[in-house]
Write an enzyme that holds these catalytic residues in place. Structure first.
Site, PDB file in Angstrom:
ATOM      1  CB  THR A  12      45.150 -12.771  13.621  1.00  0.00           C
ATOM      2  OG1 THR A  12      44.135 -12.347  12.537  1.00  0.00           O
ATOM      3  CG2 THR A  12      45.849 -11.241  13.453  1.00  0.00           C
ATOM      4  CB  SER A  55      39.243 -19.315  12.302  1.00  0.00           C
ATOM      5  OG  SER A  55      38.781 -18.201  12.359  1.00  0.00           O
TER       6      SER A  55
END
Ligand code: ASP
Length: 329
Positions: A12, A55
């Site tokens: 993010t 991720s």
């Protein structure tokens, strides 16, 4: 001034909105640094773009990639900061804690819940504090820095999906608080030479128990993988309904050389199979008790040990040997 290598992997922190409004990594390592101009006053940072992934897509091959990147640059830099998505950051932190032993140089993983390009975000604060902790003379080894907290790489868990205080140190004190300066609670030191062992093999499955679960699944999974982690209830055990099917399946797998580890679904205080009869008989059979290890550390350690191609007894011995406080005995 200390030299820091900033290794960007996505998450993010480096994401921007796509056409359909969802977030995906897009911001480069150089751009990340442009958002924190004050970094120049803390250290000499070099940015390196290793990956640019959510991720969710980071797996054992990327852990190896990160460890190798640190190995190749180990002599050139004093410290390493890895920007990473929060979703699997705790797994990566655990994996790097095993792949890099006796590591005197700090490796800090950080990320954010809000992207660095937004006006209000936690990204800049996390990145700056990670650089501050990385440059502190007392810092060594792998940690996560998030929301001012420094958490040992083998003890971290993402416990909040949206709030800034997303990570918790499980059953271990936070190493430090960093808020412009470092307040340290745990002292760590490494005396020996650093060693890299950048391997992993993902022949592993995690089974979360639920009431009424059918025992046949254990056999099906066990035939496919070398290790199974059972996430049991409470301090750990298996039901004995189902014609004692769980016990029979586990006995067959252990006889076939498989590694079976018991952990718990409960966040704190770990497993102890000796406590109740439903666990005790499994311990006698050779099921290994993970005790107070986090699931993230169990998974990363097993993959790392499987990657080393150890024989079963050696693997179990190493699994039970504490590394970087992953189990407290
Ligand atoms: N999905 C994102 C990731 O893990 C979440 C985050 O970074 O906060 O890459």
């Amino acid at each position: 001034m200390k030299k820091v290598l900033l290794i960007a992997t996505g998450g993010t922190i480096a994401s921007k909105q796509t056409d359909n409004g969802s977030l995906a990594p897009d911001i480069t390592s150089e751009e990340l640094l442009e958002y924190v101009p004050e970094a120049k006053d803390i250290c000499q940072v070099t940015a390196y773009q290793l990956y640019n992934l959510d991720s969710t897509n980071i797996c054992y091959e990327h852990w190896i990639g990160m460890a190798k990147c640190i190995e190749q640059n180990y002599q050139k830099y004093d410290a390493f900061v890895i920007t990473h998505g929060t979703d699997t950051m705790a797994y990566t932190a655990a994996a790097l804690s095993y792949m890099i032993s006796n590591n005197r140089k700090p490796v800090l993983l950080t990320g954010s819940q809000k992207s660095i390009y937004l006006r209000d975000n936690d990204a800049r604060n996390n990145l700056i504090n990670a650089l501050i902790f990385a440059c502190d003379d007392m810092s060594t080894g792998v940690h996560i820095l998030f929301d001012n907290k420094v958490i040992l790489g083998t003890r971290a868990r993402k416990t909040r999906t949206k709030s800034y205080n997303a990570f918790t140190s499980i059953d271990f004190p936070e190493v430090a608080i960093v808020d412009g300066k470092v307040r340290r609670y745990i002292e760590e030191s490494e005396q020996s030479e650093v060693k890299f062992c950048c391997v992993a093999r993902p022949s592993l499955f995690v089974v979360k128990m639920f009431p009424g679960m059918d025992s046949s699944i254990i056999g099906l999974i066990g035939n496919q993988y070398d290790a199974i982690v059972l996430e049991g209830f409470g301090v750990g055990g298996m039901p004995n309904y189902d014609s004692d099917g769980f016990y029979q399946e586990i006995r067959r797998l252990i006889d076939n050389g498989k590694i079976i580890v018991m952990t718990t679904q409960v966040t704190h205080e770990g497993s102890d199979m000796t406590r109740y009869a439903v666990g005790h008989r499994l311990a006698k059979l050779g099921v290994i008790d993970a005790e107070d290890m986090t699931l993230e550390s169990i998974v990363a350690k097993l993959m790392w040990l499987l990657g080393r191609n150890l024989n079963r007894n050696h693997l179990i011995k190493e699994f039970l040997t504490p590394i970087r406080w992953d189990r407290l005995q």
